[in-house]
Design a protein around this motif. Structure first.
Motif, short mmCIF file in Angstrom:
data_model
loop_
_atom_site.label_atom_id
_atom_site.label_comp_id
_atom_site.label_asym_id
_atom_site.label_seq_id
_atom_site.Cartn_x
_atom_site.Cartn_y
_atom_site.Cartn_z
N SER A 687 0.80 -1.21 0.00
CA SER A 687 0.00 0.00 0.00
C SER A 687 0.84 1.27 0.00
N GLY A 688 2.11 1.10 0.25
CA GLY A 688 2.97 2.27 0.24
C GLY A 688 3.05 2.98 1.58
N ARG A 689 2.51 2.34 2.60
CA ARG A 689 2.59 2.99 3.91
C ARG A 689 4.02 2.98 4.39
N VAL A 690 4.76 2.01 3.93
CA VAL A 690 6.20 2.03 4.19
C VAL A 690 6.85 1.75 2.84
N ASN A 691 8.04 2.22 2.70
CA ASN A 691 8.71 2.01 1.42
C ASN A 691 9.88 1.05 1.52
N VAL A 692 10.08 0.53 2.70
CA VAL A 692 11.20 -0.39 2.86
C VAL A 692 10.72 -1.70 3.48
N LEU A 693 10.99 -2.77 2.79
CA LEU A 693 10.62 -4.08 3.30
C LEU A 693 11.90 -4.90 3.38
N VAL A 694 12.15 -5.47 4.55
CA VAL A 694 13.33 -6.31 4.71
C VAL A 694 12.83 -7.74 4.85
N ALA A 695 13.25 -8.58 3.95
CA ALA A 695 12.70 -9.94 3.95
C ALA A 695 13.74 -11.02 3.79
N THR A 696 13.34 -12.21 4.14
CA THR A 696 14.19 -13.37 3.89
C THR A 696 13.72 -13.87 2.52
#
Length: 789
Positions: A687-696
């Motif tokens: 949704s763009g509420r955050v612009n950074v996703l840190v994932a495995t």
DNA sequence: AAAAAAT
């Protein structure tokens, strides 16, 4: 039964709840046995179509509430699990942590106090809503750090606690125990941990310790990696022979030739490959250049190995010696591969085996411990019919055999004309053939199998539709829950348009609703292997009438640990059921399944859809490990959406927290989060509420998030396929994107090999904190080099 | 290492 007035977010899910807060039946019993008490999934409900199991939610809520209450001074007999809501008493006695708790107990809140609690998801959720002003660095930060810390910390602590806890409290156990409660005791621990996050008691002593501990861990993590890297590198060097892979590459390209090659190939390969192995002979090759150093090492080593290894495996020697060996590959692979177990089945398929083998030897020699990741093999490509894009031009979905309702739905979804892969597979699937489809990431594979699948089922069951309790006619399996959800989002509208129903069957959420849907009757099941098999075993899912089975990310589903359940599930489908296997990196690794389940499969791939035609700009930054954290923070501090991949869950969590601490809103996505949180965090990114996703790597395959223009690999992947899938999260639908991989100097060679296997060209550039290149890659400083600019 | 069931 609805939610007890608790806001959906209400129940906090601990970040790591499921895993660490494991509850056993034991817990439930003691806790008052509410099933699902531990399960966090409320939020899921929201997303789900069907009403959730309200019962569950309410239970949960209650439980959790209790948990809260309990925390302060409670002693809960059984576990300290917060959830169980044991009131006072139990906890303390059994736990070693007990005392502190009591002390704290007086005051409900301790150090954790409001903040910490708040930190818990619950508080968090509430706040989040209340104040959208998260953005504020300070605020935000606090919240988050608390949260994450709590949760994040849990893990580490967990380990730590255990260790320390045991040590420290060894005595206690007895005390507590006082009764052979040990069993409990242990059981409690997990909760304990969770509690901790909530509970202040430990905090002081431990919290301090823990954190430090955690830090240490992190550091260690880092160290390890570096360590691994080193090892890897070594491996790489030695492997040089392993690089034979490239030859492999060649093979791939000539993929089609394989057939012919059969025998030729080997010889063929040899020629080509040998070069690698025998670089000396092949000096001429370009590859060698890349690996300048390696060649020597490799050569030397390989031989070396042979000598030494003879004992080990004759195979290697073979490989290296002559290509003839290659012929032997099969054995080779097996022998060598034993580790790779999974591949055992596909061994023959692997061409690179031999090449890699050398490396292993080397590896083994040098590192007896051998805890390194499995080798990154390039499997033989499947023989495929190449579909040229022009062939489908002017073709419509209707031409391919799809009904008007489906065509209309596709149109509404934005698919007006079939993509090449769709043009290729749809007719074959409608014919009832088994199909293997390979299309670049983001090339429309879901529709390629989803639309014809719906059409086929519709046709086959015309006349007896929507019978209550009917058994599903088709099943689609995916490697992750998020992907299963995503597939459903595409397939469900198509199915609905013709009156068919779909349901998702995946873990991490209560079964109730899923089972309820099955009872009502669904036509298409979309899920992940674990829960699907679970329901089959419970007799709640009947696949005997399932005539079409789809495996998305099929090659991944054929890896060790995944393939067995998949095989068992497929065996439950109707005999002779149609099988459809899709992946962007489909190769002979799927041979195990193909051999058992597919009959004369049609194999398709799209011409020109290789990495060269990609819209992705690949870059590699060679950095000092000590600069890594800051460089990462600097790079994610930008405008576009950024997806950061980390190798471990703990590191992913740590990075997200780190970014938050720097005032950059970020969320994480990994298997230690409960499903509600996973879903929520992904949603925040989407949704763009955050612009950074840190994932495995849970997010490496299939997950589609619009507009991710930068993918950063905080940890370089071990396999070329992983690189390709991670990179595929950007540059979708023809848009531009960039992939930046951070590596240390020691990893250069290995990275180079990996890129070769993936057939990707990426410049390596040294970078230090503050360098322009970082600004440029982050998009803050467009430059000539900035292709996307 | 990660993912995939649950208790």
């Amino acid at each position: 039964m609805p939610k007890n007035g608790k806001p959906k977010g209400g129940r906090p899910s601990r970040n790591f709840e499921p895993r660490y807060a494991k509850k056993t039946s034991f817990h439930d019993r003691h806790a008052g046995g509410r099933p699902g008490a531990g399960r966090p999934d409320r939020d899921n409900r929201d997303e789900r179509t069907d009403a959730g199991d309200r019962g569950f939610s309410s239970d949960r809520s209650r439980t959790s509430d209790r948990g809260f209450d309990r925390r302060p001074g409670s002693k809960s007999p059984s576990t300290g699990s917060g959830q169980a809501g044991q009131r006072p008493g139990s906890r303390s006695p059994s736990h070693r942590g007990y005392r502190p708790a009591e002390a704290d107990g007086g005051a409900p809140k301790r150090r954790w106090t409001d903040q910490e609690r708040a930190g818990r998801d619950e508080a968090r959720g509430i706040r989040g809503r209340a104040a959208s002003g998260r953005r504020e660095a300070p605020h935000h930060r606090d919240e988050r750090s608390q949260d994450s810390r709590g949760s994040y910390g849990e893990r580490p602590r967990y380990g730590n606690d255990r260790a320390t806890g045991d040590r420290r409290y060894e005595d206690r156990p007895r005390r507590d125990e006082r009764g052979g409660e040990r069993p409990r005791f242990q059981g409690d621990r997990p909760r304990f941990h969770s509690d901790r996050s909530e509970s202040p008691r430990y905090n002081d002593d431990r919290s301090g310790d823990r954190r430090s501990f955690n830090n240490d861990r992190n550091d260690r993590g880092g160290d390890r990696r570096s360590f691994n890297n080193d090892r890897n590198d070594r491996g790489g060097d030695r492997r040089s022979s392993g690089r034979d892979d490239r030859p492999a590459r060649d093979d791939r390209r000539s993929f089609n030739d394989r057939n012919e090659r059969g025998g030729d190939r080997r010889s063929f390969n040899r020629d080509a490959r040998p070069a690698r192995d025998d670089r000396p002979a092949r000096d001429g090759r370009p590859f060698t250049n890349d690996r300048n150093e390696r060649p020597r090492h490799n050569e030397d080593r390989p031989r070396f190995d042979r000598d030494e290894r003879p004992a080990r495996d004759d195979r290697r020697p073979f490989t290296r010696d002559d290509r003839t060996r290659r012929d032997d590959r099969p054995r080779f692979d097996r022998d060598d591969r034993p580790r790779r177990d999974d591949r055992g089945a596909t061994d023959r398929a692997r061409r690179d085996d031999r090449a890699q083998l050398p490396s292993r030897d080397d590896w083994n020699k040098q590192a007896p411990a051998r805890f390194e990741p499995t080798e990154d093999v390039v499997h033989e490509r499947l023989e495929a019919q190449v579909v040229a894009a022009p062939e489908v031009e002017g073709t419509t979905f209707a031409d391919l055999g799809l009904g008007s309702n489906i065509v209309e739905t596709l149109k509404n979804m934005g698919a007006t004309a079939p993509f090449p892969i769709q043009g290729a597979t749809i007719p074959s699937i409608l014919e009832g053939r088994d199909v293997l489809g390979r299309g670049r990431t983001g090339s429309g594979k879901t529709i390629a199998f989803g639309a014809p699948l719906v059409e086929s089922i519709l046709t086959s069951q015309a006349g007896k539709r929507r019978e209550i309790g009917r058994a599903p006619r088709a099943i689609i399996l995916a490697p992750t829950r998020e992907l299963a959800l995503q597939i459903d989002r595409t397939v469900q509208p198509i199915a609905r348009s013709v009156g068919l129903f779909t349901t998702q069957i995946y873990g991490g959420v209560p079964q109730g609703r899923q089972v309820g849907a099955l009872k009502k009757g669904v036509d298409i099941v979309i899920g992940t292997p674990g829960r699907v098999e679970d329901l089959i075993n419970q007799g709640k899912l009947d696949l005997s009438d399932c005539r079409i089975a789809v495996l998305d990310e099929a090659d991944h589903m054929c890896e060790l640990g995944f393939v067995e359940p998949v095989q068992r599930i497929l065996r439950h489908t109707q005999e002779g059921s149609q099988k459809l296997l899709f992946s962007a990196t489909l190769d002979r690794e799927v041979a195990a399944l193909v051999d058992e389940f597919l009959v004369d499969p049609a194999v398709y791939e799209v011409a020109g859809e290789d990495q060269d035609s990609s819209t992705i700009d690949h870059r590699v930054l060679v950095i000092d490990h000590r600069d890594k954290a800051e460089i990462l923070t600097s790079m994610v501090d930008r405008d576009g959406k950024t997806l950061v991949f980390a190798r471990t869950r703990a590191y992913a969590e740590m990075l997200a927290e780190q970014f938050e601490d720097a005032g950059i809103p970020a969320v994480s996505l990994h298997g230690d989060l409960n499903q509600a949180k996973r879903t929520r965090n992904l949603q925040k990114m989407t949704s763009g509420r955050v612009n950074v996703l840190v994932a495995t790597d849970v997010a490496a395959r299939g997950i589609h998030v619009d507009d991710i223009d930068l993918v950063i690999q905080a940890d370089a992947p071990d396999e070329y396929k992983t690189y390709m899938h991670r990179a595929g999260r950007t540059g979708r639908a023809g848009r531009s994107g960039r992939v930046v991989t951070l590596i240390t100097r020691q990893r250069q060679r290995r990275m180079n090999e990996l890129l070769e296997r993936a057939e990707i060209d990426a410049p390596f550039e040294p970078a230090r904190l503050g360098d322009d290149v970082i600004e440029e890659l982050a998009g803050r400083m467009p430059s000539d080099a900035d292709l996307t600019a």
